[in-house]
Design a protein around this motif. Structure first.
Motif, PDB file in Angstrom:
ATOM      1  N   MET A   1      -8.964  -3.704  35.011  1.00  0.00           N
ATOM      2  CA  MET A   1      -9.382  -4.802  34.146  1.00  0.00           C
ATOM      3  C   MET A   1      -8.429  -4.913  32.971  1.00  0.00           C
ATOM      4  SD  MET A   1     -13.018  -5.381  32.220  1.00  0.00           S
ATOM      5  CE  MET A   1     -13.820  -5.708  33.791  1.00  0.00           C
ATOM      6  N   GLY A   2      -8.039  -6.148  32.623  1.00  0.00           N
ATOM      7  CA  GLY A   2      -7.117  -6.372  31.530  1.00  0.00           C
ATOM      8  C   GLY A   2      -7.788  -6.242  30.171  1.00  0.00           C
ATOM      9  N   LYS A   3      -6.979  -6.442  29.146  1.00  0.00           N
ATOM     10  CA  LYS A   3      -7.464  -6.301  27.775  1.00  0.00           C
ATOM     11  C   LYS A   3      -8.442  -7.416  27.435  1.00  0.00           C
ATOM     12  CE  LYS A   3      -4.699  -4.581  24.842  1.00  0.00           C
ATOM     13  NZ  LYS A   3      -3.586  -4.299  23.893  1.00  0.00           N
ATOM     14  N   LEU A   4      -9.440  -7.081  26.604  1.00  0.00           N
ATOM     15  CA  LEU A   4     -10.485  -8.004  26.184  1.00  0.00           C
ATOM     16  C   LEU A   4     -10.339  -8.280  24.691  1.00  0.00           C
ATOM     17  CD1 LEU A   4     -13.208  -5.929  27.982  1.00  0.00           C
ATOM     18  CD2 LEU A   4     -12.649  -8.253  28.662  1.00  0.00           C
ATOM     19  N   LEU A   5     -10.358  -9.541  24.299  1.00  0.00           N
ATOM     20  CA  LEU A   5     -10.328  -9.913  22.894  1.00  0.00           C
ATOM     21  C   LEU A   5     -11.714 -10.382  22.475  1.00  0.00           C
ATOM     22  CD1 LEU A   5      -8.628 -10.447  20.290  1.00  0.00           C
ATOM     23  CD2 LEU A   5      -8.433 -12.815  21.085  1.00  0.00           C
ATOM     24  N   VAL A   6     -12.201  -9.813  21.384  1.00  0.00           N
ATOM     25  CA  VAL A   6     -13.516 -10.176  20.854  1.00  0.00           C
ATOM     26  C   VAL A   6     -13.326 -10.889  19.530  1.00  0.00           C
ATOM     27  CG1 VAL A   6     -15.767  -9.341  20.059  1.00  0.00           C
ATOM     28  CG2 VAL A   6     -14.623  -8.221  21.993  1.00  0.00           C
ATOM     29  N   THR A   7     -13.758 -12.143  19.437  1.00  0.00           N
ATOM     30  CA  THR A   7     -13.774 -12.852  18.164  1.00  0.00           C
ATOM     31  C   THR A   7     -15.153 -12.685  17.532  1.00  0.00           C
ATOM     32  OG1 THR A   7     -14.562 -15.002  18.981  1.00  0.00           O
ATOM     33  CG2 THR A   7     -12.198 -14.535  19.204  1.00  0.00           C
ATOM     34  N   GLY A   8     -15.249 -12.996  16.239  1.00  0.00           N
ATOM     35  CA  GLY A   8     -16.519 -12.758  15.544  1.00  0.00           C
ATOM     36  C   GLY A   8     -16.898 -11.293  15.586  1.00  0.00           C
ATOM     37  N   ALA A   9     -15.882 -10.420  15.545  1.00  0.00           N
ATOM     38  CA  ALA A   9     -16.086  -9.013  15.878  1.00  0.00           C
ATOM     39  C   ALA A   9     -16.843  -8.227  14.816  1.00  0.00           C
ATOM     40  CB  ALA A   9     -14.728  -8.346  16.128  1.00  0.00           C
ATOM     41  N   THR A  10     -16.972  -8.757  13.612  1.00  0.00           N
ATOM     42  CA  THR A  10     -17.718  -8.041  12.578  1.00  0.00           C
ATOM     43  C   THR A  10     -19.109  -8.633  12.362  1.00  0.00           C
ATOM     44  OG1 THR A  10     -16.754  -9.424  10.827  1.00  0.00           O
ATOM     45  CG2 THR A  10     -15.602  -7.361  11.375  1.00  0.00           C
ATOM     46  N   GLY A  11     -19.497  -9.613  13.167  1.00  0.00           N
ATOM     47  CA  GLY A  11     -20.795 -10.251  13.011  1.00  0.00           C
ATOM     48  C   GLY A  11     -21.909  -9.522  13.734  1.00  0.00           C
ATOM     49  N   ASN A  12     -23.115 -10.096  13.670  1.00  0.00           N
ATOM     50  CA  ASN A  12     -24.298  -9.459  14.259  1.00  0.00           C
ATOM     51  C   ASN A  12     -24.124  -9.178  15.744  1.00  0.00           C
ATOM     52  OD1 ASN A  12     -25.895  -9.388  11.918  1.00  0.00           O
ATOM     53  ND2 ASN A  12     -26.561 -11.496  12.200  1.00  0.00           N
ATOM     54  N   VAL A  13     -23.607 -10.151  16.490  1.00  0.00           N
ATOM     55  CA  VAL A  13     -23.423  -9.985  17.934  1.00  0.00           C
ATOM     56  C   VAL A  13     -22.089  -9.316  18.238  1.00  0.00           C
ATOM     57  CG1 VAL A  13     -23.211 -11.182  20.145  1.00  0.00           C
ATOM     58  CG2 VAL A  13     -24.894 -11.957  18.473  1.00  0.00           C
ATOM     59  N   GLY A  14     -21.021  -9.813  17.630  1.00  0.00           N
ATOM     60  CA  GLY A  14     -19.682  -9.328  17.943  1.00  0.00           C
ATOM     61  C   GLY A  14     -19.498  -7.846  17.726  1.00  0.00           C
ATOM     62  N   ARG A  15     -20.103  -7.299  16.679  1.00  0.00           N
ATOM     63  CA  ARG A  15     -19.959  -5.861  16.419  1.00  0.00           C
ATOM     64  C   ARG A  15     -20.561  -5.046  17.563  1.00  0.00           C
ATOM     65  NH1 ARG A  15     -18.572  -2.899  11.958  1.00  0.00           N
ATOM     66  NH2 ARG A  15     -18.456  -4.766  10.658  1.00  0.00           N
ATOM     67  N   HIS A  16     -21.676  -5.521  18.121  1.00  0.00           N
ATOM     68  CA  HIS A  16     -22.279  -4.820  19.256  1.00  0.00           C
ATOM     69  C   HIS A  16     -21.436  -4.990  20.520  1.00  0.00           C
ATOM     70  CE1 HIS A  16     -25.950  -3.428  17.371  1.00  0.00           C
ATOM     71  NE2 HIS A  16     -26.177  -4.631  16.879  1.00  0.00           N
ATOM     72  N   VAL A  17     -20.841  -6.163  20.707  1.00  0.00           N
ATOM     73  CA  VAL A  17     -19.960  -6.366  21.862  1.00  0.00           C
ATOM     74  C   VAL A  17     -18.797  -5.375  21.797  1.00  0.00           C
ATOM     75  CG1 VAL A  17     -18.385  -7.966  23.019  1.00  0.00           C
ATOM     76  CG2 VAL A  17     -20.577  -8.791  22.148  1.00  0.00           C
ATOM     77  N   VAL A  18     -18.182  -5.254  20.626  1.00  0.00           N
ATOM     78  CA  VAL A  18     -17.051  -4.329  20.457  1.00  0.00           C
ATOM     79  C   VAL A  18     -17.473  -2.901  20.755  1.00  0.00           C
ATOM     80  CG1 VAL A  18     -15.535  -3.278  18.727  1.00  0.00           C
ATOM     81  CG2 VAL A  18     -15.770  -5.752  18.822  1.00  0.00           C
ATOM     82  N   SER A  19     -18.580  -2.465  20.177  1.00  0.00           N
ATOM     83  CA  SER A  19     -18.982  -1.068  20.343  1.00  0.00           C
ATOM     84  C   SER A  19     -19.380  -0.768  21.782  1.00  0.00           C
ATOM     85  CB  SER A  19     -20.130  -0.718  19.389  1.00  0.00           C
ATOM     86  OG  SER A  19     -21.288  -1.488  19.677  1.00  0.00           O
ATOM     87  N   GLN A  20     -20.062  -1.708  22.449  1.00  0.00           N
ATOM     88  CA  GLN A  20     -20.469  -1.465  23.832  1.00  0.00           C
ATOM     89  C   GLN A  20     -19.263  -1.433  24.772  1.00  0.00           C
ATOM     90  OE1 GLN A  20     -23.799  -3.963  25.112  1.00  0.00           O
ATOM     91  NE2 GLN A  20     -24.716  -3.832  23.080  1.00  0.00           N
ATOM     92  N   LEU A  21     -18.281  -2.303  24.540  1.00  0.00           N
ATOM     93  CA  LEU A  21     -17.068  -2.278  25.360  1.00  0.00           C
ATOM     94  C   LEU A  21     -16.288  -0.989  25.117  1.00  0.00           C
ATOM     95  CD1 LEU A  21     -15.857  -5.969  24.947  1.00  0.00           C
ATOM     96  CD2 LEU A  21     -16.683  -4.924  27.064  1.00  0.00           C
ATOM     97  N   ALA A  22     -16.203  -0.569  23.849  1.00  0.00           N
ATOM     98  CA  ALA A  22     -15.478   0.659  23.527  1.00  0.00           C
ATOM     99  C   ALA A  22     -16.156   1.872  24.147  1.00  0.00           C
ATOM    100  CB  ALA A  22     -15.373   0.816  22.014  1.00  0.00           C
ATOM    101  N   GLU A  23     -17.486   1.904  24.100  1.00  0.00           N
ATOM    102  CA  GLU A  23     -18.224   3.031  24.695  1.00  0.00           C
ATOM    103  C   GLU A  23     -18.014   3.103  26.198  1.00  0.00           C
ATOM    104  OE1 GLU A  23     -22.207   2.336  23.471  1.00  0.00           O
ATOM    105  OE2 GLU A  23     -21.804   2.829  21.355  1.00  0.00           O
ATOM    106  N   ALA A  24     -17.740   1.950  26.818  1.00  0.00           N
ATOM    107  CA  ALA A  24     -17.480   1.923  28.256  1.00  0.00           C
ATOM    108  C   ALA A  24     -16.037   2.311  28.590  1.00  0.00           C
ATOM    109  CB  ALA A  24     -17.790   0.537  28.809  1.00  0.00           C
ATOM    110  N   GLY A  25     -15.249   2.594  27.553  1.00  0.00           N
ATOM    111  CA  GLY A  25     -13.876   3.025  27.773  1.00  0.00           C
ATOM    112  C   GLY A  25     -12.909   1.920  28.118  1.00  0.00           C
ATOM    113  N   LEU A  26     -13.257   0.667  27.769  1.00  0.00           N
ATOM    114  CA  LEU A  26     -12.412  -0.466  28.114  1.00  0.00           C
ATOM    115  C   LEU A  26     -11.416  -0.769  26.994  1.00  0.00           C
ATOM    116  CD1 LEU A  26     -15.229  -2.639  29.656  1.00  0.00           C
ATOM    117  CD2 LEU A  26     -13.450  -1.420  30.880  1.00  0.00           C
TER     118      LEU A  26
END
Length: 272
Positions: A1-26
């Motif tokens: 899987m290629g690199k994923l870019l998350v916008t709104g990364a410090t917001g209510n939803v985006g911060r969780h998207v970043v942390s969940q993707l990072a925890e999955a090792g992506l």
């Protein structure tokens, strides 16, 4: 899987998207205005969706984008979608259940994405549980004055929105889908306040406010007449016809959606 870019990364939803993707090792990159203050556990790229020319470095080597639009209008969205299409293959756009209504910025951004050549999935949540954080000051005082206490919605936890986004970003079969996301139960606004009070151990009363009085207060806070008018119409409509519950979260994640009481427990400190 290629690199994923998350916008709104410090917001209510985006911060969780970043942390969940990072925890999955992506491999994740977060688009932020100020990397020094963002405090995210992933690679960060400085950029701003309101300045599309800043996006191209952030999009290098990116395959998929989680897009959260930061404004109440679609001004500049065409340039942003064009920039994404030059680099990435797929976009997951955090839209809204109102996107079927022509004239909304959600509708316009979805149209731009559909015509961009990108693979796409739209996430269309209904009411965000996090919006009730706007009552925090009143809850501390023991009384919430707001219009349409009988308006009923199945508010969704931001963690569930993020979990669905991560699932869609990391699995196949979602191309061309528009997923309507809600929480598992309908609660009136007055009931939401009661639940928050029960969770934090404080009695909190609801007092219905007139729409005219609320309009002045909301304009002072939000500053967008069209958005304020739409919000008031929406709440008024949900008094007679509550927002429907969907099972999309459970179907996609294989577990029930988180309840509003669970959300309130997660945010108890914000109301105390």
């Amino acid at each position: 899987m290629g690199k994923l870019l998350v916008t709104g990364a410090t917001g209510n939803v985006g911060r969780h998207v970043v942390s969940q993707l990072a925890e999955a090792g992506l491999e994740v990159r977060a688009l932020v205005r100020d990397p020094g203050r963002a405090g995210l556990p992933v690679e960060m790229a400085q950029g701003d969706l309101t300045m599309p020319e800043t996006l191209h470095p952030a999009l290098e080597d990116v395959e998929s984008v989680f897009l959260l639009w930061p404004a109440f209008t679609a001004d500049g969205a065409a340039e942003v979608v064009e920039a994404i299409a030059k680099h990435a293959r797929r976009v997951v756009y955090l839209s809204a259940n109102a996107a079927d209504e022509p004239g909304t910025h959600y509708h316009e951004i979805e149209r731009l994405i559909r015509n961009s050549g990108l693979g796409w999935t739209f996430l269309r949540p209904g009411g965000f549980a996090a919006n009730t954080l706007g009552w925090a000051g009143q809850i501390r005082q023991g009384v919430v004055r707001w219009p349409y206490g009988a308006a009923s919605r199945p508010l969704i936890h931001e963690k569930d929105i993020a979990a669905v986004a991560v699932h869609v970003l990391t699995s196949g079969g979602h191309g061309g889908a528009a997923y309507v996301l809600t929480g598992p139960e309908q609660l009136t606004q007055a009931e939401q306040v009661r639940v928050i009070g029960e969770v934090i151990g404080r009695e909190v009363r609801w007092e219905d406010q007139s729409p005219d009085e609320a309009r002045d207060r909301m304009m002072a806070a939000w500053g967008d007449p069209a958005f304020v008018a739409a919000a008031l119409r929406t709440w008024e409509g949900f008094v007679a016809v509550p927002e429907p519950v969907t099972d999309t979260v459970e179907r996609l994640l294989g577990r029930p959606a988180l309840t509003f009481r669970q959300w309130a427990a997660d945010h108890a400190a914000d109301f105390s």
